[in-house]
Motif scaffolding. Structure first.
Motif, PDB file in Angstrom:
ATOM      1  N   GLN A 105     -30.918  17.947 100.210  1.00 30.38           N
ATOM      2  CA  GLN A 105     -31.235  18.984 101.198  1.00 30.38           C
ATOM      3  C   GLN A 105     -30.178  19.030 102.299  1.00 30.38           C
ATOM      4  O   GLN A 105     -29.769  20.111 102.745  1.00 30.38           O
ATOM      5  CB  GLN A 105     -32.614  18.724 101.794  1.00 30.38           C
ATOM      6  CG  GLN A 105     -33.756  18.912 100.788  1.00 30.38           C
ATOM      7  CD  GLN A 105     -35.096  18.512 101.366  1.00 30.38           C
ATOM      8  OE1 GLN A 105     -35.249  17.419 101.922  1.00 30.38           O
ATOM      9  NE2 GLN A 105     -36.079  19.393 101.252  1.00 30.38           N
ATOM     10  N   LEU A 106     -29.748  17.845 102.754  1.00 34.64           N
ATOM     11  CA  LEU A 106     -28.749  17.791 103.830  1.00 34.64           C
ATOM     12  C   LEU A 106     -27.390  18.297 103.353  1.00 34.64           C
ATOM     13  O   LEU A 106     -26.677  18.987 104.095  1.00 34.64           O
ATOM     14  CB  LEU A 106     -28.631  16.363 104.366  1.00 34.64           C
ATOM     15  CG  LEU A 106     -29.881  15.817 105.074  1.00 34.64           C
ATOM     16  CD1 LEU A 106     -29.677  14.357 105.463  1.00 34.64           C
ATOM     17  CD2 LEU A 106     -30.204  16.652 106.302  1.00 34.64           C
ATOM     18  N   TYR A 107     -27.006  17.954 102.133  1.00 34.41           N
ATOM     19  CA  TYR A 107     -25.753  18.483 101.581  1.00 34.41           C
ATOM     20  C   TYR A 107     -25.798  20.010 101.534  1.00 34.41           C
ATOM     21  O   TYR A 107     -24.800  20.692 101.804  1.00 34.41           O
ATOM     22  CB  TYR A 107     -25.515  17.940 100.168  1.00 34.41           C
ATOM     23  CG  TYR A 107     -25.124  16.483 100.096  1.00 34.41           C
ATOM     24  CD1 TYR A 107     -24.199  15.944 100.988  1.00 34.41           C
ATOM     25  CD2 TYR A 107     -25.684  15.639  99.131  1.00 34.41           C
ATOM     26  CE1 TYR A 107     -23.845  14.592 100.902  1.00 34.41           C
ATOM     27  CE2 TYR A 107     -25.339  14.294  99.050  1.00 34.41           C
ATOM     28  CZ  TYR A 107     -24.425  13.780  99.950  1.00 34.41           C
ATOM     29  OH  TYR A 107     -24.072  12.466  99.879  1.00 34.41           O
ATOM     30  N   THR A 108     -26.955  20.549 101.177  1.00 31.24           N
ATOM     31  CA  THR A 108     -27.119  22.006 101.141  1.00 31.24           C
ATOM     32  C   THR A 108     -26.930  22.594 102.537  1.00 31.24           C
ATOM     33  O   THR A 108     -26.248  23.613 102.704  1.00 31.24           O
ATOM     34  CB  THR A 108     -28.513  22.386 100.600  1.00 31.24           C
ATOM     35  OG1 THR A 108     -28.686  21.809  99.306  1.00 31.24           O
ATOM     36  CG2 THR A 108     -28.660  23.900 100.499  1.00 31.24           C
ATOM     37  N   MET A 109     -27.533  21.941 103.540  1.00 37.03           N
ATOM     38  CA  MET A 109     -27.386  22.413 104.920  1.00 37.03           C
ATOM     39  C   MET A 109     -25.927  22.406 105.359  1.00 37.03           C
ATOM     40  O   MET A 109     -25.485  23.287 106.098  1.00 37.03           O
ATOM     41  CB  MET A 109     -28.223  21.542 105.861  1.00 37.03           C
ATOM     42  CG  MET A 109     -29.727  21.698 105.688  1.00 37.03           C
ATOM     43  SD  MET A 109     -30.674  20.478 106.645  1.00 37.03           S
ATOM     44  CE  MET A 109     -30.205  20.947 108.316  1.00 37.03           C
ATOM     45  N   ALA A 116     -24.584  18.597  96.557  1.00 32.59           N
ATOM     46  CA  ALA A 116     -26.035  18.768  96.516  1.00 32.59           C
ATOM     47  C   ALA A 116     -26.526  18.842  95.076  1.00 32.59           C
ATOM     48  O   ALA A 116     -27.551  18.244  94.722  1.00 32.59           O
ATOM     49  CB  ALA A 116     -26.424  20.030  97.278  1.00 32.59           C
ATOM     50  N   LEU A 117     -25.794  19.562  94.232  1.00 36.33           N
ATOM     51  CA  LEU A 117     -26.202  19.707  92.825  1.00 36.33           C
ATOM     52  C   LEU A 117     -26.131  18.380  92.080  1.00 36.33           C
ATOM     53  O   LEU A 117     -27.053  18.030  91.321  1.00 36.33           O
ATOM     54  CB  LEU A 117     -25.317  20.747  92.136  1.00 36.33           C
ATOM     55  CG  LEU A 117     -25.670  22.214  92.386  1.00 36.33           C
ATOM     56  CD1 LEU A 117     -24.627  23.123  91.763  1.00 36.33           C
ATOM     57  CD2 LEU A 117     -27.057  22.541  91.839  1.00 36.33           C
ATOM     58  N   ASN A 141     -28.513  26.410  95.369  1.00 40.15           N
ATOM     59  CA  ASN A 141     -27.152  25.855  95.383  1.00 40.15           C
ATOM     60  C   ASN A 141     -26.269  26.505  94.320  1.00 40.15           C
ATOM     61  O   ASN A 141     -25.086  26.769  94.560  1.00 40.15           O
ATOM     62  CB  ASN A 141     -27.201  24.334  95.186  1.00 40.15           C
ATOM     63  CG  ASN A 141     -27.522  23.587  96.465  1.00 40.15           C
ATOM     64  OD1 ASN A 141     -26.648  23.350  97.294  1.00 40.15           O
ATOM     65  ND2 ASN A 141     -28.787  23.240  96.646  1.00 40.15           N
ATOM     66  N   LEU A 142     -26.838  26.770  93.163  1.00 42.19           N
ATOM     67  CA  LEU A 142     -26.091  27.467  92.112  1.00 42.19           C
ATOM     68  C   LEU A 142     -25.715  28.877  92.560  1.00 42.19           C
ATOM     69  O   LEU A 142     -24.613  29.363  92.271  1.00 42.19           O
ATOM     70  CB  LEU A 142     -26.925  27.535  90.834  1.00 42.19           C
ATOM     71  CG  LEU A 142     -27.125  26.198  90.106  1.00 42.19           C
ATOM     72  CD1 LEU A 142     -28.233  26.317  89.071  1.00 42.19           C
ATOM     73  CD2 LEU A 142     -25.817  25.757  89.445  1.00 42.19           C
ATOM     74  N   TYR A 143     -26.613  29.521  93.295  1.00 41.90           N
ATOM     75  CA  TYR A 143     -26.326  30.848  93.846  1.00 41.90           C
ATOM     76  C   TYR A 143     -25.110  30.789  94.763  1.00 41.90           C
ATOM     77  O   TYR A 143     -24.218  31.646  94.695  1.00 41.90           O
ATOM     78  CB  TYR A 143     -27.548  31.360  94.605  1.00 41.90           C
ATOM     79  CG  TYR A 143     -27.283  32.573  95.463  1.00 41.90           C
ATOM     80  CD1 TYR A 143     -27.269  33.846  94.919  1.00 41.90           C
ATOM     81  CD2 TYR A 143     -27.023  32.439  96.834  1.00 41.90           C
ATOM     82  CE1 TYR A 143     -27.013  34.965  95.695  1.00 41.90           C
ATOM     83  CE2 TYR A 143     -26.757  33.548  97.623  1.00 41.90           C
ATOM     84  CZ  TYR A 143     -26.762  34.801  97.053  1.00 41.90           C
ATOM     85  OH  TYR A 143     -26.493  35.897  97.836  1.00 41.90           O
ATOM     86  N   GLN A 144     -25.066  29.776  95.628  1.00 41.27           N
ATOM     87  CA  GLN A 144     -23.948  29.662  96.568  1.00 41.27           C
ATOM     88  C   GLN A 144     -22.619  29.412  95.846  1.00 41.27           C
ATOM     89  O   GLN A 144     -21.560  29.810  96.338  1.00 41.27           O
ATOM     90  CB  GLN A 144     -24.210  28.516  97.560  1.00 41.27           C
ATOM     91  CG  GLN A 144     -25.404  28.752  98.479  1.00 41.27           C
ATOM     92  CD  GLN A 144     -25.198  29.908  99.430  1.00 41.27           C
ATOM     93  OE1 GLN A 144     -24.063  30.353  99.659  1.00 41.27           O
ATOM     94  NE2 GLN A 144     -26.281  30.430  99.992  1.00 41.27           N
ATOM     95  N   LEU A 145     -22.687  28.807  94.676  1.00 41.63           N
ATOM     96  CA  LEU A 145     -21.480  28.568  93.881  1.00 41.63           C
ATOM     97  C   LEU A 145     -21.195  29.708  92.911  1.00 41.63           C
ATOM     98  O   LEU A 145     -20.292  29.603  92.076  1.00 41.63           O
ATOM     99  CB  LEU A 145     -21.618  27.253  93.110  1.00 41.63           C
ATOM    100  CG  LEU A 145     -21.669  25.985  93.982  1.00 41.63           C
ATOM    101  CD1 LEU A 145     -22.007  24.763  93.135  1.00 41.63           C
ATOM    102  CD2 LEU A 145     -20.343  25.769  94.703  1.00 41.63           C
ATOM    103  N   GLN A 146     -21.992  30.788  93.011  1.00 40.91           N
ATOM    104  CA  GLN A 146     -21.844  31.977  92.175  1.00 40.91           C
ATOM    105  C   GLN A 146     -22.021  31.664  90.679  1.00 40.91           C
ATOM    106  O   GLN A 146     -21.458  32.345  89.821  1.00 40.91           O
ATOM    107  CB  GLN A 146     -20.488  32.653  92.424  1.00 40.91           C
ATOM    108  CG  GLN A 146     -20.325  33.123  93.854  1.00 40.91           C
ATOM    109  CD  GLN A 146     -19.017  33.838  94.110  1.00 40.91           C
ATOM    110  OE1 GLN A 146     -18.251  34.097  93.177  1.00 40.91           O
ATOM    111  NE2 GLN A 146     -18.741  34.161  95.353  1.00 40.91           N
TER     112      GLN A 146
END
Length: 421
Positions: A105-109, A116-117, A141-146
């Motif tokens: 969660q923190l890596y995502t933030m 995070a993945l 997280n996958l969304y953020q990495l497209q």
């Protein structure tokens, strides 16, 4: 099997925190509750000494240090603390698992999506029965990495687990899944998801997304129906939306609805009174076989237009209505403005109006101008032949009438002479 596995493991000494360490942690926790974060950190950092604490005690102290950093919104130091914590060899599995999820969660933030993945993947190996939320976190997280296509499986897993546990499937999960399928150009899935969203969370944007899916799938009737449903619910507010609705009505061969919609919204001010919209309105009335109602719209469209196309169209409408004077005026205006794609057709319309007014010479001049274009030469010559024949016939009629009048006068003169005698 589980019992056998436990029996095969070496007996571990029960792990506990000494009273002294427990008391100091409790005091630091009280300082944290009082928002004395610096005081809590000093106490915990003074307490943390790997040479004096057991690994279990170290883990507990680090856990509270990370918690204080998080409350201070110091995410980088919270991450460093939790990373140190999960590196402890004898870390209790349950505590390690919880901390690993916190790290994800923190890596995502911190927008470290790849880390995070990888942390989540490690966590999934430890958690035999995950809740829906970790799957959604992975998809985010996958969304953020497209990596849109990879999002589909974890979101569908989240939905499956939620249903198995009789928990609600959340709206934003469907939105995320819809986006993934849209990027994958799987419009059938997009269509079906939009239907679910509309059934449970009816919103304007979902009607438009459903209409977009129908467009991609070539389901024109459903497209018009979805747009119409949004219109019936008063969801169409922007000019572009209302004009699109009118265009769809025309596409569905119900131009009368398009015309009444445009006329109403142009009067209300939600649709601009410009040449483009007046042109569309006039087309709708004409397709509705309402030529008279098309005239005002065409007049305004022609007045606002820089070229003569709409003037000529107005002239043709007057021709259909049998108002030949107005027809002549409108077509001549269009020819003066210029910019016509087919000036020869305009000349033919002008010739026909002049002909119906029995202005034969003017009509012939118009048809001769049209004949300069090869495609209109034949029909123009036919019209000129008709006019020539009619002129000749009219001349013959005139001569016959003159001869008849002359004969009648002669007969009358002879009768009068006889009466005198």
């Amino acid at each position: 099997d589980e019992r056998a596995e436990r029996d095969a493991q070496k007996t571990k000494q029960a792990q506990a925190v000494s009273k002294e360490v427990y008391d100091k942690i409790t005091k630091a926790q009280e300082q944290d509750d009082a928002k004395d974060y610096q005081g809590a950190l000093r106490a915990l950092n003074n307490l943390y000494n790997p040479d004096k604490l057991t690994e279990y005690e170290q883990a507990n102290v680090l856990n509270y240090i990370g918690f204080v950093y998080y409350n201070m919104e110091d995410v980088p130091n919270a991450i460093k603390t939790y990373e140190k914590m999960v590196a402890i060899p004898s870390l209790e599995p349950q505590m390690g698992k919880q901390t690993m999820y916190t790290l994800a969660q923190l890596y995502t933030m911190e927008e470290n999506y790849q880390k995070a993945l990888s942390t989540l993947d490690r966590w999934f190996l430890l958690e035999p029965n995950p809740a829906p939320e970790p799957f959604v976190l992975k998809a985010q997280n996958l969304y953020q990495l497209q990596r849109y296509k990879d999002m589909i499986e974890p979101i569908e897993n989240a939905m499956r687990v939620a249903r198995e546990r009789d928990k609600p499937v959340k709206e934003d999960w469907y939105v995320l899944l819809n986006f993934a399928y849209f990027q994958d150009e799987n419009y059938r899935e997009v269509r079906d998801i939009q239907k679910i969203l509309l059934e449970n969370w009816p919103k304007k944007r979902y009607w438009f997304s459903l209409a977009g899916a129908y467009t991609e799938l070539g389901e024109d009737n459903n497209l018009i129906a979805s747009y119409g449903a949004a219109h019936d619910q008063g969801m169409l507010e922007k000019e572009s939306e209302l004009v699109t609705m009118a265009q769809l009505y025309m596409q569905a061969e119900v131009p009368y609805k398009a015309a009444t919609l445009l006329e109403k919204e142009m009067e209300s001010g939600r649709v601009s009174k410009n040449a483009k919209n007046y042109r569309l309105l006039s087309q709708a009335w004409m397709l509705s076989m309402e030529d008279e109602r098309a005239v005002p719209a065409l007049k305004e469209a022609a007045r606002l237009s820089d070229d003569g196309e709409l003037d000529v169209r107005l002239g043709n409408t007057y021709l259909n209505l049998g108002d030949y004077d107005e027809c002549i005026s409108a077509v001549q205006s269009g020819l003066r403005k210029g910019g016509l794609k087919n000036a020869d057709n305009a000349q033919i319309s002008l010739g026909m109006c002049q002909y119906n007014k029995r202005r034969y010479q003017a009509a012939i001049e118009a048809f001769r101008a049209a004949a300069k274009t090869p495609r209109s030469r034949k029909v123009s010559q036919q019209w000129i032949s008709v006019i020539d024949a009619e002129v000749e016939r009219n001349e013959q009629i005139r001569l016959a009438q003159e001869a008849a009048n002359k004969k009648r006068k002669e007969v009358e003169a002879r009768r009068q002479k006889t009466d005198r005698l």
